[in-house]
Design an enzyme around this catalytic site. Structure first.
Site, PDB file in Angstrom:
ATOM      1  N   CYS A 111       0.878  -1.178   0.000  1.00 39.17           N
ATOM      2  CA  CYS A 111       0.000   0.000   0.000  1.00 39.17           C
ATOM      3  C   CYS A 111       0.913   1.225   0.000  1.00 39.17           C
ATOM      4  CB  CYS A 111      -0.946  -0.021   1.201  1.00 39.17           C
ATOM      5  SG  CYS A 111      -0.109   0.080   2.802  1.00 39.17           S
ATOM      6  N   ALA A 112       0.447   2.341   0.477  1.00 36.88           N
ATOM      7  CA  ALA A 112       1.260   3.562   0.457  1.00 36.88           C
ATOM      8  C   ALA A 112       2.375   3.544   1.502  1.00 36.88           C
ATOM      9  CB  ALA A 112       0.373   4.790   0.657  1.00 36.88           C
TER      10      ALA A 112
END
Length: 120
Positions: free
Chosen positions: A80-81
Site C-alpha cells: 500500500c502507500a
C-alpha cells in the site's frame, strides 16, 4: 474497557506476518519470480502509479473478493502507500488460509526509493 487504536491493530498485525523490504521485493519482481504483487490502495492511489503487473484490490474489498482473484497457494506480496493497510491485509489473508503472503515494508514510497519500476 480499554480500546485499541488503529496503530495498535497495525502493530499487532505486524507481529503475526512476514514483512519483506522494497529491495527484496524489487529482486523478486526483476527475477520474474512466480509472485503476485497485490496493491491494496484506493483507486485514486493506484491511478498515480503501481508496481508493473500488480493486481489491484482495495483493502476495503479484500475479504469479499480476494478468493476470486488470487489462489491460496500463490505467493503474494501485498503493498500500500506506507505499509499499514498491507500489514492488515496480509494478516487477514493468513487468517483466510493464504500461507505464503508478506507485506512490503515502507510501502510504495519505499518501492520508488529502492529504484523500482512504476507502471502508470
Amino acid at each position: 474497557m480499554t480500546f485499541k487504536t488503529g496503530a495498535d491493530l497495525v502493530d499487532e498485525a505486524r507481529q503475526r506476518i512476514q514483512e519483506i523490504s522494497p529491495k527484496e521485493t524489487r529482486a523478486l519482481h526483476t527475477n520474474k519470480d512466480d509472485v503476485v504483487f497485490l496493491d491494496v490502495r484506493e483507486p485514486n492511489e493506484w491511478n498515480l502509479g503501481r508496481i508493473p503487473g500488480a493486481v489491484h484490490l482495495p483493502r476495503g474489498n479484500l475479504e469479499s473478493k480476494v478468493e476470486g482473484v488470487i489462489d491460496r497457494a500463490q505467493r503474494v506480496i501485498v503493498y500500500c502507500a506506507r505499509a499499514n493497510r498491507s500489514a492488515l491485509a496480509a494478516d487477514t489473508m493468513q487468517q483466510m488460509g493464504y500461507g505464503n503472503v508478506a507485506s512490503m515494508s515502507e510501502g510504495f514510497g519505499g518501492w520508488i526509493a529502492a529504484g523500482g519500476d512504476v507502471e502508470e
